[in-house]
Design a protein around this motif. Structure first.
Motif, PDB file in Angstrom:
ATOM      1  N   THR A 347       0.849  -1.195   0.000  1.00 53.21           N
ATOM      2  CA  THR A 347       0.000   0.000   0.000  1.00 53.21           C
ATOM      3  C   THR A 347       0.885   1.246   0.000  1.00 53.21           C
ATOM      4  OG1 THR A 347      -1.482  -1.320   1.367  1.00 53.21           O
ATOM      5  CG2 THR A 347      -2.027   1.012   1.108  1.00 53.21           C
ATOM      6  N   ALA A 348       1.969   1.197   0.803  1.00 57.21           N
ATOM      7  CA  ALA A 348       2.890   2.338   0.873  1.00 57.21           C
ATOM      8  C   ALA A 348       3.520   2.589  -0.500  1.00 57.21           C
ATOM      9  CB  ALA A 348       3.970   2.075   1.922  1.00 57.21           C
ATOM     10  N   ASP A 349       3.899   1.495  -1.192  1.00 58.60           N
ATOM     11  CA  ASP A 349       4.492   1.627  -2.534  1.00 58.60           C
ATOM     12  C   ASP A 349       3.508   2.274  -3.501  1.00 58.60           C
ATOM     13  OD1 ASP A 349       6.811   0.490  -1.786  1.00 58.60           O
ATOM     14  OD2 ASP A 349       6.394  -1.496  -2.639  1.00 58.60           O
ATOM     15  N   GLU A 350       2.281   1.804  -3.449  1.00 60.92           N
ATOM     16  CA  GLU A 350       1.245   2.327  -4.345  1.00 60.92           C
ATOM     17  C   GLU A 350       1.060   3.822  -4.087  1.00 60.92           C
ATOM     18  OE1 GLU A 350      -0.163   0.267  -6.571  1.00 60.92           O
ATOM     19  OE2 GLU A 350      -1.349   1.880  -7.464  1.00 60.92           O
ATOM     20  N   MET A 351       1.049   4.178  -2.802  1.00 65.69           N
ATOM     21  CA  MET A 351       0.877   5.572  -2.399  1.00 65.69           C
ATOM     22  C   MET A 351       2.027   6.415  -2.967  1.00 65.69           C
ATOM     23  SD  MET A 351      -1.429   6.793  -0.393  1.00 65.69           S
ATOM     24  CE  MET A 351      -1.796   8.392   0.257  1.00 65.69           C
ATOM     25  N   ARG A 352       3.237   5.885  -2.848  1.00 68.92           N
ATOM     26  CA  ARG A 352       4.409   6.601  -3.323  1.00 68.92           C
ATOM     27  C   ARG A 352       4.336   6.810  -4.834  1.00 68.92           C
ATOM     28  NH1 ARG A 352       8.312   3.209  -1.467  1.00 68.92           N
ATOM     29  NH2 ARG A 352       7.499   3.420   0.642  1.00 68.92           N
ATOM     30  N   SER A 353       3.701   5.850  -5.537  1.00 68.49           N
ATOM     31  CA  SER A 353       3.606   5.999  -6.992  1.00 68.49           C
ATOM     32  C   SER A 353       2.728   7.196  -7.360  1.00 68.49           C
ATOM     33  CB  SER A 353       3.076   4.714  -7.630  1.00 68.49           C
ATOM     34  OG  SER A 353       1.682   4.607  -7.440  1.00 68.49           O
ATOM     35  N   TYR A 354       1.919   7.664  -6.430  1.00 69.99           N
ATOM     36  CA  TYR A 354       1.139   8.885  -6.678  1.00 69.99           C
ATOM     37  C   TYR A 354       1.838  10.116  -6.090  1.00 69.99           C
ATOM     38  CZ  TYR A 354      -2.683   5.940  -8.262  1.00 69.99           C
ATOM     39  OH  TYR A 354      -3.439   5.042  -8.957  1.00 69.99           O
ATOM     40  N   GLY A 355       3.080   9.924  -5.625  1.00 70.60           N
ATOM     41  CA  GLY A 355       3.867  11.051  -5.140  1.00 70.60           C
ATOM     42  C   GLY A 355       3.631  11.399  -3.680  1.00 70.60           C
ATOM     43  N   VAL A 356       3.036  10.478  -2.919  1.00 68.91           N
ATOM     44  CA  VAL A 356       2.744  10.790  -1.511  1.00 68.91           C
ATOM     45  C   VAL A 356       3.441   9.790  -0.599  1.00 68.91           C
ATOM     46  CG1 VAL A 356       0.932  11.049   0.220  1.00 68.91           C
ATOM     47  CG2 VAL A 356       0.484  11.703  -2.158  1.00 68.91           C
ATOM     48  N   LYS A 357       4.225  10.298   0.348  1.00 61.75           N
ATOM     49  CA  LYS A 357       4.858   9.415   1.328  1.00 61.75           C
ATOM     50  C   LYS A 357       3.982   9.334   2.561  1.00 61.75           C
ATOM     51  CE  LYS A 357       9.739   9.663   0.352  1.00 61.75           C
ATOM     52  NZ  LYS A 357      10.959  10.383   0.684  1.00 61.75           N
ATOM     53  N   ALA A 358       3.776   8.127   3.068  1.00 62.33           N
ATOM     54  CA  ALA A 358       2.910   7.963   4.235  1.00 62.33           C
ATOM     55  C   ALA A 358       3.593   8.490   5.489  1.00 62.33           C
ATOM     56  CB  ALA A 358       2.567   6.499   4.409  1.00 62.33           C
ATOM     57  N   ASP A 359       2.773   9.065   6.408  1.00 62.36           N
ATOM     58  CA  ASP A 359       3.317   9.544   7.679  1.00 62.36           C
ATOM     59  C   ASP A 359       3.330   8.424   8.709  1.00 62.36           C
ATOM     60  OD1 ASP A 359       3.394  12.567   7.123  1.00 62.36           O
ATOM     61  OD2 ASP A 359       1.370  11.969   6.508  1.00 62.36           O
ATOM     62  N   LEU A 360       2.415   7.479   8.531  1.00 61.42           N
ATOM     63  CA  LEU A 360       2.300   6.412   9.525  1.00 61.42           C
ATOM     64  C   LEU A 360       2.073   5.085   8.803  1.00 61.42           C
ATOM     65  CD1 LEU A 360       1.944   5.576  12.519  1.00 61.42           C
ATOM     66  CD2 LEU A 360      -0.479   6.136  12.294  1.00 61.42           C
ATOM     67  N   ILE A 361       2.938   4.097   9.089  1.00 65.69           N
ATOM     68  CA  ILE A 361       2.770   2.748   8.522  1.00 65.69           C
ATOM     69  C   ILE A 361       2.822   1.763   9.699  1.00 65.69           C
ATOM     70  CG2 ILE A 361       3.595   1.072   6.826  1.00 65.69           C
ATOM     71  CD1 ILE A 361       5.123   3.281   5.436  1.00 65.69           C
ATOM     72  N   PRO A 362       1.670   1.383  10.232  1.00 65.82           N
ATOM     73  CA  PRO A 362       1.670   0.483  11.395  1.00 65.82           C
ATOM     74  C   PRO A 362       2.443  -0.794  11.086  1.00 65.82           C
ATOM     75  CG  PRO A 362      -0.557   1.234  10.908  1.00 65.82           C
ATOM     76  CD  PRO A 362       0.307   1.680   9.780  1.00 65.82           C
ATOM     77  N   THR A 363       3.172  -1.322  12.081  1.00 67.58           N
ATOM     78  CA  THR A 363       3.967  -2.523  11.840  1.00 67.58           C
ATOM     79  C   THR A 363       3.076  -3.764  11.775  1.00 67.58           C
ATOM     80  OG1 THR A 363       4.413  -2.373  14.193  1.00 67.58           O
ATOM     81  CG2 THR A 363       6.212  -1.820  12.690  1.00 67.58           C
TER      82      THR A 363
END
Ligand code: SAH
Length: 505
Positions: A347-363
């Motif tokens: 999900t984080a990768d997909e988000m980054r492909s739209y130019g947005v870095k996540a602030d929180l990625i629960p483990t």
């Protein structure tokens, strides 16, 4: 300026990963692809969706299109400025009529490039464990057409030289003429007990190998109904196979396994099965579609500046959310004011492909893990947007509300089951050629039953081993009247693969 060019690309012998890097590069740029019967159709996925695909197949001499027609087609398409890929089985210049096509292009003044491919003899050699040369056995190898006398290659073969000296002889197109050619080698002096191997559909999941001698291989082939396309390898090197075979001894070799998949998570599992020799058919049992109404999501998107948090828990949610932003004439800047939480690296990768870095990625990937992270923050009075699937669990919105947040959770996409099975899956089930079906969640079983109807499902799965990932999925199978044959001790994909190996051992 006219950019027209023809790339004659060798597709390799069958396994779609045996094409060259250059071949894939050419396919990626193609505007027209003209492909053959022996070129694996899966390779067409490298060409842009917009590329024109033209089948110029030839099946065992039944020419769907004559060679002149093919030559004219290449000249016409490239002459009109198109980038044309002529995709040919194996190597274009080994019994591939690539020479004739290049001549026609040269005559018409059309530029071309030839990209070599792994020819069938080389593919068959590697995947049957028969080295074509060996320091202790032979230092020469000849590639020969089995159709000598039938077409243009007429009587160019020096049978005396081929038969004497002990070099390896490899016949292409030599199954219908097998008896005659084996006899000729014996008549011209090769020992009748010389080992021979036939390799059919080399390098593919349906590869078949039949071993015999010059004296008896034709009888053996007849008895077992051995059919083309196959390569015939003649020579002492064939005896090395006993020690060197590796492809057909893999644990799941020759097994056809149907992987019912929830969208997008089957790739890795399928790859593991394929690496063990299985022929994998993927059968999607979940399809993603738009929500019944966009109203709630659109409303939320218009109010994006008011939200403190945006939570997206799957790559699909990210995709549907950003597609909707796009539809509304917006882009990633619309979420500039929110903090973003995503679940899982994909999900984080997909988000980054739209130019947005996540602030929180629960483990912890589960909904409970997300809630735990938020319980460490002060959520009192904050506004949270949680676009999600229609059938998602309610834990995240419920628990965030308990922490004092205002949560909106509009539907961004729905999970439905597809209305039918892919044609190749249906075909394989009807032909009774499937050995095993795998279920990796209850919904994969339920959806298959819903797609086929329970009665038809039972009928189609007669004689097919049922593999389930764990007790919950197995219970669903049993509730729907299926007998579970394979269930691993621990319920991971790796354990399921191991259980399949044990079952088929
Ligand atoms: N240009 C191709 C050969 C085309 S002639 C190449 O370089 O491989 C067609 C013949 O190739 C078939 O009759 C068969 O003998 C052989 N052939 C092609 N693909 C094959 C495969 N996967 N397995 C066995 N033989 C194959």
């Amino acid at each position: 300026m006219n950019n027209g060019i023809v790339y004659l690309v060798g597709a390799g012998p069958g396994d779609p990963s045996l094409i060259t890097v250059r071949g894939v590069e050419c396919l990626r740029r193609a505007e027209v692809v003209v492909y053959d019967y022996l070129a694996n159709e899966q390779l067409l996925c490298h060409a842009p969706g917009t590329a024109e695909r033209i089948y110029a197949g030839k099946v065992g001499g039944r020419h769907n299109q004559g060679q002149d027609e093919i030559n004219n087609l290449l000249v016409a398409k490239a002459g009109a400025g198109k980038i044309v890929v002529r995709l040919k089985g194996g190597d274009p210049f080994v019994f591939g009529r690539g020479g004739e096509e290049c001549e026609a292009l040269r005559d018409a003044g059309i530029p071309f490039e030839v990209v070599p491919g792994v020819t069938a003899a080389i593919g068959a050699s590697a995947y049957s464990g028969i080295p074509l040369t060996h320091r202790d056995i032979t230092a020469s190898v000849a590639f020969v057409t089995g159709q000598e006398g039938k077409d243009k290659f007429e009587s160019n073969i020096d049978w005396d030289r081929l038969s004497l000296g002990g070099g390896t002889v490899v016949f292409y197109m030599g199954i219908t003429t097998l008896r005659r050619n084996m006899q000729r080698l014996i008549e011209h002096g090769r020992a009748a007990e010389t080992p021979v191997a036939l390799v059919r559909w080399a390098t593919t999941a349906c590869q078949q190998v039949l071993v015999g001698t010059l004296a008896d291989i034709a009888d053996r082939a007849e008895e077992s109904g051995f059919k083309p396309p196959a390569i015939t390898i003649v020579g002492e090197v064939v005896s090395l196979r006993e020690k060197l075979q590796w492809y057909d001894t893999r644990p799941l070799c020759g097994k056809k396994i149907l992987v019912t998949r929830a969208a997008e998570q089957a790739g890795e599992f399928s790859a593991k099965l394929a690496a063990r020799g299985a022929s994998v058919l993927e059968c999607p049992t979940i399809r993603l579609v738009e929500p019944e109404s966009w109203q709630l999501l659109d409303l939320a998107i218009r109010e994006l500046p008011e939200y403190d948090w945006l939570i997206l828990t799957s790559a699909n949610a990210v995709r549907y959310f950003f597609q909707r932003l796009d539809m509304l004439g917006l882009d990633a800047r619309a979420v500039a004011g929110c903090r973003v939480c995503v679940v899982g690296p994909k999900t984080a990768d997909e988000m980054r492909s739209y130019g947005v870095k996540a602030d929180l990625i629960p483990t912890d990937y589960k909904a409970e893990g997300v809630v735990k992270e938020f319980s460490r923050l002060d959520m009192q009075g904050s506004r949270v947007l949680f676009p999600r699937a229609d059938k998602a669990r309610d834990i995240i919105p419920q628990e965030l509300k308990r922490l004092g947040a205002h949560v909106d959770s509009p539907v961004a996409y729905r999970n439905i089951f597809p209305d039918r099975l892919p044609p190749e899956t249906l075909f394989a089930l009807e032909k009774r050629s499937v050995d095993c079906i795998t279920f990796t969640s209850s919904s994969t079983v339920q959806n298959l039953a819903a797609m086929l109807g329970e009665e038809l499902m039972h009928d189609m799965l007669k004689g097919v081993a049922v593999a389930s990932i764990g007790p919950i999925t197995s219970k669903t199978c049993r509730d729907l009247g299926l007998k579970v044959d394979i269930e691993p001790q621990s319920y991971t994909m790796d354990a399921l693969v191991a259980a399949l190996e044990t079952y088929f051992a």
